[in-house]
Scaffold this motif. Sequence first.
Motif, PDB file in Angstrom:
ATOM      1  N   MET A  69      52.025  39.401  39.063  1.00  0.00           N
ATOM      2  CA  MET A  69      51.503  38.275  38.290  1.00  0.00           C
ATOM      3  C   MET A  69      50.213  37.772  38.922  1.00  0.00           C
ATOM      4  O   MET A  69      50.069  37.775  40.145  1.00  0.00           O
ATOM      5  N   ILE A  70      49.281  37.332  38.092  1.00  0.00           N
ATOM      6  CA  ILE A  70      48.062  36.677  38.564  1.00  0.00           C
ATOM      7  C   ILE A  70      48.195  35.185  38.291  1.00  0.00           C
ATOM      8  O   ILE A  70      48.541  34.775  37.174  1.00  0.00           O
ATOM      9  N   TRP A  71      47.922  34.358  39.313  1.00  0.00           N
ATOM     10  CA  TRP A  71      47.888  32.913  39.123  1.00  0.00           C
ATOM     11  C   TRP A  71      46.481  32.431  39.476  1.00  0.00           C
ATOM     12  O   TRP A  71      45.990  32.666  40.584  1.00  0.00           O
ATOM     13  N   ILE A  72      45.827  31.739  38.543  1.00  0.00           N
ATOM     14  CA  ILE A  72      44.472  31.249  38.735  1.00  0.00           C
ATOM     15  C   ILE A  72      44.535  29.749  39.005  1.00  0.00           C
ATOM     16  O   ILE A  72      45.018  28.979  38.166  1.00  0.00           O
ATOM     17  N   HIS A  73      44.071  29.351  40.163  1.00  0.00           N
ATOM     18  CA  HIS A  73      44.212  27.956  40.582  1.00  0.00           C
ATOM     19  C   HIS A  73      43.270  27.039  39.816  1.00  0.00           C
ATOM     20  O   HIS A  73      42.206  27.437  39.330  1.00  0.00           O
ATOM     21  N   GLY A  74      43.671  25.777  39.725  1.00  0.00           N
ATOM     22  CA  GLY A  74      42.835  24.751  39.128  1.00  0.00           C
ATOM     23  C   GLY A  74      41.919  24.098  40.149  1.00  0.00           C
ATOM     24  O   GLY A  74      41.791  24.547  41.285  1.00  0.00           O
ATOM     25  N   GLY A  75      41.281  23.009  39.710  1.00  0.00           N
ATOM     26  CA  GLY A  75      40.340  22.299  40.561  1.00  0.00           C
ATOM     27  C   GLY A  75      39.040  21.987  39.854  1.00  0.00           C
ATOM     28  O   GLY A  75      38.007  21.802  40.500  1.00  0.00           O
ATOM     29  N   GLY A  76      39.101  21.934  38.513  1.00  0.00           N
ATOM     30  CA  GLY A  76      37.918  21.546  37.753  1.00  0.00           C
ATOM     31  C   GLY A  76      36.763  22.508  37.837  1.00  0.00           C
ATOM     32  O   GLY A  76      35.608  22.119  37.585  1.00  0.00           O
ATOM     33  N   PHE A  77      37.020  23.752  38.209  1.00  0.00           N
ATOM     34  CA  PHE A  77      35.994  24.795  38.356  1.00  0.00           C
ATOM     35  C   PHE A  77      35.079  24.559  39.557  1.00  0.00           C
ATOM     36  O   PHE A  77      34.176  25.354  39.796  1.00  0.00           O
ATOM     37  N   VAL A  78      35.296  23.481  40.317  1.00  0.00           N
ATOM     38  CA  VAL A  78      34.364  23.117  41.380  1.00  0.00           C
ATOM     39  C   VAL A  78      35.029  22.986  42.753  1.00  0.00           C
ATOM     40  O   VAL A  78      34.314  22.834  43.759  1.00  0.00           O
ATOM     41  N   MET A  79      36.329  23.020  42.828  1.00  0.00           N
ATOM     42  CA  MET A  79      36.996  22.827  44.114  1.00  0.00           C
ATOM     43  C   MET A  79      38.354  23.525  44.103  1.00  0.00           C
ATOM     44  O   MET A  79      38.761  24.106  43.111  1.00  0.00           O
ATOM     45  N   CYS A  80      39.020  23.457  45.246  1.00  0.00           N
ATOM     46  CA  CYS A  80      40.338  24.048  45.483  1.00  0.00           C
ATOM     47  C   CYS A  80      40.239  25.568  45.673  1.00  0.00           C
ATOM     48  O   CYS A  80      39.170  26.165  45.541  1.00  0.00           O
ATOM     49  N   SER A  81      41.374  26.164  45.994  1.00  0.00           N
ATOM     50  CA  SER A  81      41.414  27.574  46.347  1.00  0.00           C
ATOM     51  C   SER A  81      42.870  28.022  46.341  1.00  0.00           C
ATOM     52  O   SER A  81      43.788  27.193  46.174  1.00  0.00           O
ATOM     53  N   PRO A  82      43.135  29.302  46.557  1.00  0.00           N
ATOM     54  CA  PRO A  82      44.528  29.726  46.727  1.00  0.00           C
ATOM     55  C   PRO A  82      45.221  29.015  47.887  1.00  0.00           C
ATOM     56  O   PRO A  82      46.448  28.880  47.886  1.00  0.00           O
ATOM     57  N   ASP A  83      44.452  28.545  48.865  1.00  0.00           N
ATOM     58  CA  ASP A  83      45.045  27.836  49.998  1.00  0.00           C
ATOM     59  C   ASP A  83      45.564  26.460  49.583  1.00  0.00           C
ATOM     60  O   ASP A  83      46.682  26.071  49.937  1.00  0.00           O
ATOM     61  N   THR A  84      44.763  25.705  48.853  1.00  0.00           N
ATOM     62  CA  THR A  84      45.212  24.379  48.413  1.00  0.00           C
ATOM     63  C   THR A  84      46.398  24.485  47.466  1.00  0.00           C
ATOM     64  O   THR A  84      47.219  23.573  47.392  1.00  0.00           O
ATOM     65  N   HIS A  85      46.472  25.578  46.751  1.00  0.00           N
ATOM     66  CA  HIS A  85      47.538  25.779  45.769  1.00  0.00           C
ATOM     67  C   HIS A  85      48.692  26.617  46.304  1.00  0.00           C
ATOM     68  O   HIS A  85      49.569  27.019  45.531  1.00  0.00           O
ATOM     69  N   ALA A  86      48.713  26.865  47.606  1.00  0.00           N
ATOM     70  CA  ALA A  86      49.756  27.723  48.172  1.00  0.00           C
ATOM     71  C   ALA A  86      51.171  27.231  47.887  1.00  0.00           C
ATOM     72  O   ALA A  86      52.048  28.040  47.544  1.00  0.00           O
ATOM     73  N   PRO A  87      51.472  25.923  48.004  1.00  0.00           N
ATOM     74  CA  PRO A  87      52.845  25.494  47.678  1.00  0.00           C
ATOM     75  C   PRO A  87      53.232  25.807  46.237  1.00  0.00           C
ATOM     76  O   PRO A  87      54.357  26.251  45.976  1.00  0.00           O
ATOM     77  N   LEU A  88      52.319  25.586  45.309  1.00  0.00           N
ATOM     78  CA  LEU A  88      52.595  25.900  43.904  1.00  0.00           C
ATOM     79  C   LEU A  88      52.776  27.400  43.705  1.00  0.00           C
ATOM     80  O   LEU A  88      53.745  27.847  43.066  1.00  0.00           O
TER      81      LEU A  88
END
Length: 214
Positions: free
Chosen positions: A1-20
């Motif tokens: 599966m591919i999961w594409i993280h959010g962040g308004g296109f300007v911030m965040c990363s797979p690291d910030t979204h690791a718990p999710l």
Amino acid sequence: MIWIHGGGFVMCSPDTHAPLIDAVTRQSNRTVVAPRYRLAPEHPFPAGWEDCRAVLDDLGDCDLGGDSAGANIALSLAATRPARIAQMVLLSPPVDLDPTRPVPEGSDDMIFPPSVLRRFLAAYLPPNVDPRDPRASPIHAEWTDPPRTLIQIAEGEMMEGDADAVARRLAEAGASVRVERWRGVPHDWQMMVGLTPAADAAIASIGRFLRVTG
């Protein structure tokens, strides 16, 4: 599966979204790949979209999901590669990036008010880009045999109308679509998995949805 993280296109990363992402992995029994795509304003549209498309092309047939801005990218990618996507999960998807769009009456979300959306869009979309480009605003995409889809949305958030609109478009094109509307939660509340019962329950529902064919 591919999961594409959010962040308004300007911030965040797979690291910030690791718990999710980790929670989706556990609940779905999937191996989840999270693209580290380029972000605006240094890399405006379509740079991040192209990065995620390259990951999809390399991976081949898979499930696809994303939250917030990531759901926007996931949805537009699915429109271009529908045969490759078995199932899709969209969390609070913004599907119309027209900066002149009207603000829905009654929308109430301290996490993602209209002023924040306008700032994100100004950074993401160059002035010469038509906001109706279906890669940016997938509500305008042409759909052929779209995948089975789960959409989760917070009741009263600004993206609620977007979720309903794209659910109708996908269903009209033949997809099996389930919309889960959650009360008393903010935009992208699933990010609080492990911290709030509502986020845990939402991720559990995503896992059940994905395991149907998994």
